[in-house]
Write a protein that holds these residues in place. Structure first.
Motif, mmCIF file in Angstrom:
data_model
loop_
_atom_site.group_PDB
_atom_site.id
_atom_site.type_symbol
_atom_site.label_atom_id
_atom_site.label_comp_id
_atom_site.label_asym_id
_atom_site.label_seq_id
_atom_site.Cartn_x
_atom_site.Cartn_y
_atom_site.Cartn_z
ATOM 1 N N TYR A 60 -5.453 -5.803 5.467
ATOM 2 C CA TYR A 60 -4.426 -5.349 6.414
ATOM 3 C C TYR A 60 -5.016 -5.201 7.814
ATOM 4 N N VAL A 80 -7.795 -0.803 -3.290
ATOM 5 C CA VAL A 80 -7.174 -0.193 -2.104
ATOM 6 C C VAL A 80 -8.007 -0.498 -0.862
ATOM 7 N N THR A 118 -7.623 -4.140 0.051
ATOM 8 C CA THR A 118 -6.308 -4.392 0.652
ATOM 9 C C THR A 118 -6.240 -3.821 2.062
ATOM 10 N N GLU A 119 -6.820 -2.646 2.254
ATOM 11 C CA GLU A 119 -6.845 -2.061 3.594
ATOM 12 C C GLU A 119 -7.598 -2.959 4.570
ATOM 13 N N LEU A 124 0.766 3.836 -3.191
ATOM 14 C CA LEU A 124 0.071 5.109 -2.959
ATOM 15 C C LEU A 124 1.014 6.275 -2.724
ATOM 16 N N ILE A 160 -0.412 5.720 5.426
ATOM 17 C CA ILE A 160 -0.970 5.235 4.163
ATOM 18 C C ILE A 160 -2.102 6.155 3.724
ATOM 19 N N LEU A 189 0.827 -1.209 0.000
ATOM 20 C CA LEU A 189 0.000 0.000 0.000
ATOM 21 C C LEU A 189 0.866 1.265 0.000
ATOM 22 N N GLU A 190 1.873 1.269 0.830
ATOM 23 C CA GLU A 190 2.749 2.444 0.899
ATOM 24 C C GLU A 190 3.446 2.670 -0.438
#
Length: 753
Positions: free
Chosen positions: A396, A389, A392-393, A357, A455, A353-354
């Motif tokens: 996480y 996104v 995925t978040e 994004l 993020i 993600l980092e």
């Protein structure tokens, strides 16, 4: 009159033929009369009649001369027109005669035209044979040219080979075009068979071109000539394709070749295959970090090569830099989706993600100074879609949730073991009991929330919501552990050894958690604690307080069992002993912070008042005389005063104490005139609305001097004035059960039906 009639009769034939003339004449006469009446309206004006007559005569003469001139010119034009018409009629007649003669001559020559048609066909065949004879040397040398082209291709003389190849293709296409125009499609197969070697040569040339394009990033740095040659050949073929498509009469086999489109496809496949179809790497931890770092370095380096070198080797309309940028972007987007299909741990998900994004758009990658301003990915679709996104978040968050649960469970297990150690809990600099649990839990949650803020705000909010849910669940498990500890302590009060101290530490920890929860919120302007979490904190505090009060109750119960009694009534140190127990617990309570200490004092005072009233009402003692009633009132006053002063001395204000109920009850017992009891009881019930008829009946029994009539009046008045519990009222009597009096009509228990 006669002249007028004759004039009308004379004018009638003309008027019938020329009605417009008559109308014009009338208008003229009317205008003349109007003019004359305006000029000669006075007699003196008649002197100028001669002058006007002369002027009008001259004017009429001028008009007549102009009319004659105009009519004469018209007559001359008509005469000339008639002469021209006559001449044209003669010429037309002459032409008709000539055409008739020509028609008869053509009819006589029809037989001669048949011979000319055969001559035309022979001439066309001659021309065709002549053109065939001219190209025969080229046709016979085709296979020799094939060998030369093959040798040129082996020596990588691509431009010369392509020129020869185009000449042979042009020859073949001309022959096929002629056959197509004459409808000789059956002969085309023979021509295609003769020129079949062209297909192999085309494929060989194309293979070399695509190998060059596939190595373009290396060639533009080492030897751009070969790459430029390939591009020139591709552009030649594109022009031939465009020309043939515009003519749209005959399209030779193998056309259009579409080599420019193939150029883009090969270039894109090369970029995709070189970087994003590598063998499966370690998708977790350092492996993924190294892979993403390598991608970052290689993509920036290769885009710099395209921007600085490849752009100069291709025509501007290729937009090669935009094409390569979009290719890298799309390939990278697909590659990230492939990685996300793996079961990544929380570090891997965070890293991805980092990188997608933040790192991707940073000056370290696509925003690199060497790429700007030509490279711009802002116009392209996001590297990861908003749906991906969010998905995925959530993955996480689930990973972090599992990790937080595991750490909290370990923390809880350690805390539970700490309760059974043979030593007191640790204290802070102010001497308050505490443990490391709040610091560990809050640090863990806060770190995860802060990491998520790197993020997106949405991920930070998701982690915050998860943290509150996990904290609420943790408080529930902590409460269950506390209950389990309390059960083990009930079985053996010596275990844990420092049971009360750890309960006090639990209260301080709970307060610390309550004070720290608001600091977790990402928005500093919004510090509200969710209602469910606050309820969990309150339940935790209530349970720890309850266990402490149960300990106090266990120590007070032996003393409360001696209330009331004759020994107590005559005077004893019973309440003094109770004060010692309370004072001992108050010293322990001082190891908690101020709001908790006040709460424990208030709850302890309520417990003492409740137990005192419970003992008085459940084991009721009936006063046999006024002296005993006075003695009871005196004892109640002394006990209540002593207890009240104790709690006041400990810091609990009188307004917060429930012992006032003992004083109020004493007033009911000390009342000398029983007839006034109804009013006093009503006031008592108003002040303590949870008091019941049974409680009042028991109090009347304790007095020992209340008649049935007074009792009936008192109870009737209570029934007529039911009381509602006001908001915030702390119940005192509702938890006290009093024995049910025996029915008055029962003579013996055995006789009751």
């Amino acid at each position: 009159m006669g002249m007028s009639a004759e004039g009308e009769r004379a004018a009638s034939p003309r008027d019938e033929e020329w009605p417009e003339a008559e109308k014009a004449e009338k208008l003229a006469r009317g205008a003349a009369l109007k003019w004359a009446s305006g000029v000669f309206y006075r007699p003196e004006k008649l002197e100028g009649l001669g002058h006007y007559r002369r002027r009008e005569t001259q004017r009429n003469s001028s008009i007549q001369s102009r009319l004659k001139s105009t009519v004469q010119s018209y007559l001359e034009g008509v005469s000339a027109g008639l002469e021209q018409l006559q001449s044209a009629a003669q010429e037309v007649q002459s032409v008709c005669q000539d055409l008739g003669a020509a028609r008869w001559a053509l009819l006589d020559s029809a037989d001669h035209f048949q011979g000319l048609q055969q001559m035309r066909k022979l001439m066309e065949e001659h021309v065709q044979l002549a053109s065939v004879v001219q190209v025969l040397p080229q046709i016979f040398s085709v296979h020799e040219v094939f060998s030369q082209i093959l040798q040129l291709l082996h020596r990588q003389h691509l431009l010369e080979a392509h020129v020869e190849l185009m000449m042979v293709e042009q020859l073949r296409d001309d022959i096929l075009s002629q056959l197509h125009l004459r409808g000789l499609s059956s002969a085309q197969a023979t021509v295609l068979s003769y020129f079949s070697g062209l297909q192999d040569l085309n494929e060989s040339l194309a293979k070399q071109l695509w190998d060059i394009v596939g190595s373009s990033l290396r060639l533009v740095r080492e030897d751009p000539v070969l790459f430029v040659t390939a591009v020139r050949i591709i552009e030649r073929e594109e022009k031939i394709d465009d020309t043939l498509l515009l003519e749209a009469t005959f399209l030779p086999p193998g056309r259009p070749k579409g080599w420019r489109q193939k150029f883009y496809q090969v270039l894109q496949d090369t970029i995709t295959g070189a970087r994003f179809h590598a063998p499966r790497m370690d998708a977790e931890g350092p492996g993924l970090a190294k892979h993403l770092a390598a991608l970052q370095k290689d993509i920036v380096s290769e885009l710099c090569v395209v921007k600085d070198l490849m752009v100069q080797c291709v025509p501007a309309h290729y937009n090669i830099l935009s094409v390569c940028t979009a290719t890298y972007h799309q390939a990278l987007s697909s590659h990230l989706q492939e990685i996300l299909r793996e079961d990544l741990d929380k570090q891997g998900l965070f890293l991805l993600l980092e990188w997608a994004l933040h790192v991707y758009h940073s000056p370290e990658m696509m925003g690199h100074p060497d790429l700007l301003p030509e490279v711009d990915v802002s116009a392209l679709d996001p590297l990861m879609s908003s749906e991906l996104v969010d998905q995925t978040e959530r993955r996480y968050v689930m990973k972090v949730k599992a990790s937080v649960f595991e750490w909290m469970q370990k923390t809880l297990e350690v805390e539970f073991k700490e309760w059974f150690r043979e030593e007191e809990p640790e204290t802070d600099h102010q001497g308050f009991f505490q443990s490391a649990l709040p610091a560990i839990v809050m640090q863990m949650l806060n770190e995860n929330i802060q990491v998520a803020s790197l993020i997106t705000d949405s991920l930070q909010q998701k982690i915050y919501n998860m943290a509150l849910e996990e904290l609420e669940a943790f408080l529930g498990r902590l409460r269950e552990a506390l209950v389990q500890c309390g059960k083990e302590h009930q079985q053996d009060r010596a275990v844990p050894k420092y049971y009360i101290s750890h309960l006090l530490a639990v209260l301080n920890n709970n307060l610390a958690l309550s004070n720290s929860v608001s600091s977790l919120h990402p928005d500093t302007a919004c510090r509200e604690v969710p209602a469910s979490l606050q309820a969990a904190l309150d339940r935790m505090q209530k349970k720890a307080t309850q266990l402490l009060l149960e300990e106090l109750l266990l120590d007070l119960q032996p003393l409360c069992l001696q209330l009331p009694s004759r020994k107590w009534l005559s005077g004893s140190q019973l309440v003094g002993s109770m004060c010692e127990v309370i004072d001992k617990y108050a010293k322990d309570f001082s190891r908690v912070r101020k709001p908790l200490f006040t709460l424990l004092l208030a709850e302890s005072e309520l417990l003492v008042a409740n137990q005192y009233l419970r003992a008085l009402l459940q084991r009721k003692m009936v006063c046999k005389s006024r002296e005993e009633r006075g003695q009871l009132c005196h004892r109640l006053l002394q006990d209540a005063t002593q207890l009240r002063e104790l709690f006041c001395g400990l810091g609990l204000e009188r307004s917060q104490q429930s012992l006032e109920a003992v004083f109020a009850l004493r007033e009911l017992i000390c009342l000398k005139d029983p007839a006034l009891l109804s009013l006093e009881v009503l006031g008592f019930a108003t002040k303590y609305p949870d008091v019941s008829d049974e409680h009042i009946s028991t109090l009347l029994d304790i007095r020992g001097d209340v008649s049935k009539e007074v009792r009936h009046v008192v109870l009737e008045m209570m029934a007529q004035h039911p009381q509602d519990l006001p908001e915030g009222y702390r119940p005192i009597f509702s938890t006290i059960l009093v024995p049910v009096p025996e029915l008055p009509f029962c003579l013996r228990k055995g006789k009751c039906a």
